[in-house]
Design a protein around this motif. Structure first.
Motif, PDB file in Angstrom:
ATOM      1  N   THR A  50     -13.024 -40.083 -12.002  1.00 22.57           N
ATOM      2  CA  THR A  50     -11.864 -39.918 -11.115  1.00 22.57           C
ATOM      3  C   THR A  50     -11.771 -38.518 -10.510  1.00 22.57           C
ATOM      4  O   THR A  50     -10.929 -38.278  -9.649  1.00 22.57           O
ATOM      5  N   GLY A  51     -12.583 -37.593 -11.012  1.00 22.98           N
ATOM      6  CA  GLY A  51     -12.536 -36.226 -10.501  1.00 22.98           C
ATOM      7  C   GLY A  51     -11.548 -35.347 -11.244  1.00 22.98           C
ATOM      8  O   GLY A  51     -11.333 -34.193 -10.873  1.00 22.98           O
ATOM      9  N   LEU A  52     -10.949 -35.858 -12.313  1.00 24.23           N
ATOM     10  CA  LEU A  52      -9.996 -35.042 -13.079  1.00 24.23           C
ATOM     11  C   LEU A  52     -10.708 -34.044 -13.973  1.00 24.23           C
ATOM     12  O   LEU A  52     -10.136 -33.041 -14.385  1.00 24.23           O
ATOM     13  N   HIS A  71     -14.186 -35.793  -2.730  1.00 18.59           N
ATOM     14  CA  HIS A  71     -13.083 -36.365  -3.513  1.00 18.59           C
ATOM     15  C   HIS A  71     -12.313 -37.435  -2.742  1.00 18.59           C
ATOM     16  O   HIS A  71     -12.049 -38.514  -3.262  1.00 18.59           O
ATOM     17  N   ASN A  72     -11.989 -37.104  -1.473  1.00 17.43           N
ATOM     18  CA  ASN A  72     -11.156 -38.052  -0.708  1.00 17.43           C
ATOM     19  C   ASN A  72     -11.837 -39.398  -0.510  1.00 17.43           C
ATOM     20  O   ASN A  72     -11.187 -40.437  -0.571  1.00 17.43           O
ATOM     21  N   ALA A  75     -11.735 -41.156  -3.786  1.00 14.84           N
ATOM     22  CA  ALA A  75     -10.342 -41.496  -4.097  1.00 14.84           C
ATOM     23  C   ALA A  75      -9.852 -42.704  -3.306  1.00 14.84           C
ATOM     24  O   ALA A  75      -9.038 -43.483  -3.801  1.00 14.84           O
ATOM     25  N   ARG A  76     -10.351 -42.871  -2.078  1.00 15.78           N
ATOM     26  CA  ARG A  76      -9.915 -44.007  -1.256  1.00 15.78           C
ATOM     27  C   ARG A  76     -10.480 -45.325  -1.777  1.00 15.78           C
ATOM     28  O   ARG A  76      -9.972 -46.382  -1.465  1.00 15.78           O
ATOM     29  N   PHE A  80      -6.738 -46.119 -10.255  1.00 13.69           N
ATOM     30  CA  PHE A  80      -6.863 -45.545 -11.603  1.00 13.69           C
ATOM     31  C   PHE A  80      -5.604 -45.787 -12.409  1.00 13.69           C
ATOM     32  O   PHE A  80      -4.491 -45.534 -11.956  1.00 13.69           O
ATOM     33  N   VAL A 100       3.062 -43.502  -2.996  1.00 10.10           N
ATOM     34  CA  VAL A 100       1.617 -43.699  -3.187  1.00 10.10           C
ATOM     35  C   VAL A 100       0.994 -44.226  -1.891  1.00 10.10           C
ATOM     36  O   VAL A 100      -0.061 -43.745  -1.454  1.00 10.10           O
ATOM     37  N   VAL A 103       0.615 -41.444   0.551  1.00 13.06           N
ATOM     38  CA  VAL A 103      -0.522 -40.579   0.195  1.00 13.06           C
ATOM     39  C   VAL A 103      -1.827 -41.216   0.695  1.00 13.06           C
ATOM     40  O   VAL A 103      -2.731 -40.522   1.149  1.00 13.06           O
ATOM     41  N   PHE A 104      -1.894 -42.548   0.641  1.00  8.92           N
ATOM     42  CA  PHE A 104      -3.076 -43.251   1.139  1.00  8.92           C
ATOM     43  C   PHE A 104      -3.037 -43.433   2.660  1.00  8.92           C
ATOM     44  O   PHE A 104      -3.923 -44.053   3.230  1.00  8.92           O
ATOM     45  N   ALA A 148      -2.105 -48.630  -8.952  1.00 13.25           N
ATOM     46  CA  ALA A 148      -3.567 -48.487  -8.902  1.00 13.25           C
ATOM     47  C   ALA A 148      -4.175 -49.443  -7.873  1.00 13.25           C
ATOM     48  O   ALA A 148      -5.280 -49.216  -7.392  1.00 13.25           O
TER      49      ALA A 148
ATOM     50  N   SER B   2      -0.710 -36.537   4.008  1.00 12.01           N
ATOM     51  CA  SER B   2      -0.440 -36.446   2.574  1.00 12.01           C
ATOM     52  C   SER B   2       0.443 -35.235   2.266  1.00 12.01           C
ATOM     53  O   SER B   2       1.245 -35.278   1.337  1.00 12.01           O
ATOM     54  N   ALA B   5       3.912 -36.402   3.004  1.00  9.34           N
ATOM     55  CA  ALA B   5       4.369 -37.309   1.934  1.00  9.34           C
ATOM     56  C   ALA B   5       4.754 -36.504   0.701  1.00  9.34           C
ATOM     57  O   ALA B   5       5.781 -36.763   0.050  1.00  9.34           O
ATOM     58  N   MET B 101      -1.466 -38.572  -9.659  1.00 10.13           N
ATOM     59  CA  MET B 101      -1.457 -38.528  -8.196  1.00 10.13           C
ATOM     60  C   MET B 101      -2.697 -37.856  -7.605  1.00 10.13           C
ATOM     61  O   MET B 101      -3.117 -38.202  -6.504  1.00 10.13           O
ATOM     62  N   VAL B 103      -5.752 -38.080  -8.384  1.00  9.53           N
ATOM     63  CA  VAL B 103      -6.967 -38.903  -8.274  1.00  9.53           C
ATOM     64  C   VAL B 103      -6.945 -39.661  -6.939  1.00  9.53           C
ATOM     65  O   VAL B 103      -7.911 -40.296  -6.570  1.00  9.53           O
ATOM     66  N   LYS B 104      -5.812 -39.573  -6.249  1.00  8.05           N
ATOM     67  CA  LYS B 104      -5.679 -40.228  -4.955  1.00  8.05           C
ATOM     68  C   LYS B 104      -6.055 -39.225  -3.855  1.00  8.05           C
ATOM     69  O   LYS B 104      -6.240 -38.042  -4.155  1.00  8.05           O
ATOM     70  N   PRO B 105      -6.163 -39.701  -2.612  1.00  8.91           N
ATOM     71  CA  PRO B 105      -6.568 -38.752  -1.564  1.00  8.91           C
ATOM     72  C   PRO B 105      -5.458 -37.754  -1.207  1.00  8.91           C
ATOM     73  O   PRO B 105      -4.981 -37.694  -0.094  1.00  8.91           O
ATOM     74  N   ARG B 108      -5.488 -30.985  -3.479  1.00 11.48           N
ATOM     75  CA  ARG B 108      -4.705 -30.110  -4.360  1.00 11.48           C
ATOM     76  C   ARG B 108      -3.998 -29.011  -3.561  1.00 11.48           C
ATOM     77  O   ARG B 108      -2.925 -28.552  -3.937  1.00 11.48           O
ATOM     78  N   LEU B 251      -7.626 -31.672 -15.164  1.00 11.02           N
ATOM     79  CA  LEU B 251      -6.252 -32.115 -15.459  1.00 11.02           C
ATOM     80  C   LEU B 251      -6.257 -33.141 -16.581  1.00 11.02           C
ATOM     81  O   LEU B 251      -7.182 -33.883 -16.734  1.00 11.02           O
TER      82      LEU B 251
END
Lengths: 314, 251
Positions: A50-52, A71-72, A75-76, A80, A100, A103-104, A148, B2, B5, B101, B103-105, B108, B251
């Motif tokens: 997930t990139g965390l 990442h983007n 992520a798209r 998760f 959410v 954000v997408f 998710a 984003s 948002a 949040m 992990v979404k597009p 940071r 994270l």
């Protein structure tokens, strides 16, 4: 095409190695059960996907896009569900899903329709205006699954999705996952073998940061099948069962026979011969059976066998 | 998109958590009491029984009110800036909402920028409300002030607030707990105050902005551009550092 591809992934925290050269591939459209004891490296793998978290070495790809480089784009494509989903408790589920969706960057019309669809799917329509802070654990888990799915992901990463739930909640979540079969790839980590046995079609077993085995669930069960048969007779044939058992012990393809009251367990050297000979021999002895079955190993037995082997090697 | 948002989410949070209301009430209270206390300080002191001791107070002027206002705003700005910013990132990391949040597009950088902008917007509105109210009260109790200079004083106070917010946001980013964030931020401010006092660098520090604003109200045209430059630097550098650190953080 592989939906998830991992090659030589390692993660080292100080002196502790969480992942030790993990490699695996998950086919598109499958429900993949990522099985392992606590501390095996399941969550770390998902966190890297997930990139965390960042890998100490090795690479991973989601639908061919390398994790950590874009990442983007990754992520798209993913959805998760963390082990312990966290929410802005002052929001309502509708507000959270809307956030959410924003954000997408989903268009307003599509977003609002999707929110209604997901609230219905998660069974939260009636609670849509309540604050998340007052939700039960099961409701939160369903909302976490809904968020998710907001972007219609092609790969859904679920970290212990049902571990913390009561039996009813677990059933709901597993049914929910079952519905996703064929619609997206599900990568589900868990230490609950029954959950994997129930919904996953492919299984990967991890222990001490390494992949122990990976195979379709049925292949795995067949591969570790115990060559044994179980026979149960009616109450009046208890003595007859004992005699039959004694006679079997003299046959070359029979390895052992154990009898417990009305049930007998026969372990054989040759399953094919046993399949042909066992039932006729029961008939010859005039026994009336209430149960006859080829013993199938549970995933638990396979898991314990494989992880036990790893421990022995270590 | 984003960023927008995220800003909307942060803004709603400031309102729903009553942070906005608290900031406005605190600043408004101290902003309004400044001219009132300045105007009636003599009466208040006379009302306190002092026995044989004679307390002589200088006559209250509009400058007394302005001085009180600037001092109160600066002190409250530090306190509110620290308290309202300390958990901005640390709390989200600790609770897991940041992981949920990010992990979404949602870049940071947008996550941090939205937090800074929402806090900046909140303090801007608070200062507009407080500044206008205090101006009206001061005019009622004393005399009319130069509105342009009053605007500049409040603008300089706003920059001073942003320094506190940016430094605390940086501390909130590098730590995982609100306590640690406020501790480090306060430590950095104390170092700044010491540097100003002991090393005689006060003229170049953000605190000078408040003095500059008061001087302007007194009709003194001397300027403190270096202090403004340092302050802007102390906003931009912590934000850039926070972004760079946050980008690499697990994270």
């Amino acid at each position: 095409m592989l939906a998830v591809r991992i090659e030589g992934l390692s993660k080292i925290f100080g002196s502790f190695t969480a992942l030790n050269g993990l490699s695996l591939g998950v086919e598109e459209g499958t429900i993949f059960g990522f099985l392992g004891p606590n501390g095996a490296g399941k969550t770390t793998t998902i966190r890297i996907l997930t990139g965390l978290a960042h890998a100490s070495s090795g690479k991973a790809w989601i639908n061919g896009v390398e994790v950590g480089t874009n990442h983007n784009e990754v992520a798209r494509q993913i959805g998760f569900l963390p082990e312990e989903p966290a929410f802005y408790t002052w929001m309502t589920p509708r507000e959270f899903l809307n956030y959410v969706g924003e954000v997408f960057n989903l268009p307003a019309k599509d977003r609002l329709a999707r929110i209604d669809e997901l609230l219905t799917l998660a069974g939260l329509q009636e609670s849509a205006k309540r604050r998340i802070g007052g939700f039960s654990r099961g409701m939160r888990q369903r909302l976490a699954l809904a968020q998710a799915l907001m972007n219609r992901p092609t790969v859904l990463l679920l970290d212990e999705p049902a571990s913390a739930l009561d039996p009813e909640g677990r059933k709901e979540v597993l049914d929910f996952i079952e519905q996703l079969r064929g619609r997206c790839t599900v990568f589900m980590s868990t230490h609950i073998l029954a959950d994997v046995e129930r919904v996953c079609d492919t299984v990967g077993i991890i222990d001490h940061g390494k992949l122990v085995t990976q195979a379709p669930r049925d292949t795995l069960l067949a591969q570790y099948a115990i060559p044994a048969f179980e026979v149960q007779v009616e109450a009046q044939y208890e003595a007859g069962l004992k005699d039959w058992g004694e006679s079997l012990k003299k046959i070359s393809w029979v390895k052992s026979v154990s009898i417990d009251k009305l049930a007998a367990r026969i372990v054989v050297n040759n399953v094919d011969i046993a399949n042909k000979e066992l039932l006729p021999s029961i008939e010859r002895d005039g026994l009336i059976i209430t149960r006859y079955e080829v013993v199938k190993p549970s995933l638990e037995e396979v898991f314990l066998h494989l992880v036990g082997q790893e421990e022995a090697v270590r | 998109m984003s960023l927008f948002a995220e800003f909307r989410k942060e803004w709603r949070y400031l309102i729903r958590s009553y942070r906005f209301l608290i900031a406005v009430v605190v600043l408004l209270f101290f902003g309004l009491t400044s001219p009132v206390l300045a105007r009636y300080q003599e009466e208040l002191m006379n009302a306190i029984p002092t026995g044989d001791i004679t307390v002589s107070m200088p006559p209250a002027t509009v400058m007394t009110a302005i001085g009180q206002y600037a001092k109160n705003m600066a002190q409250d700005g530090v306190l509110l800036g620290l308290l309202l910013t300390m958990g901005a990132v640390a709390m989200e990391k600790d609770k897991g909402t940041a992981a949920m949040m990010l992990v979404k597009p949602l870049p940071r950088g947008s996550f941090l920028t939205a937090k800074f902008l929402s806090l900046a917007a909140m303090f801007a509105i608070c200062l507009i409300v407080t500044g206008l109210s205090a101006y009206y009260y001061t005019w009622l109790l004393f005399e009319a002030m130069n509105i342009g200079h009053w605007l500049v004083l409040n603008l300089l106070l706003f920059v001073y607030f942003l320094v506190i917010v940016a430094i605390t946001l940086f501390c909130s980013t590098i730590t995982r707990s609100q306590g640690a964030a406020i501790g480090i931020a306060f430590g950095l401010l104390v170092i700044g105050w010491f540097a100003g006092g002991i090393l005689r660098l006060g003229k170049f520090m953000p605190g000078e902005l408040v003095t500059w604003g008061v001087r302007l109200m007194q009709g003194d045209g001397s300027q403190s551009w270096i202090a403004l430059g340092v302050s802007l630097g102390l906003i931009i550098v912590p934000l850039l550092a926070a972004w760079q650190i946050f980008k690499r953080q697990e994270l």
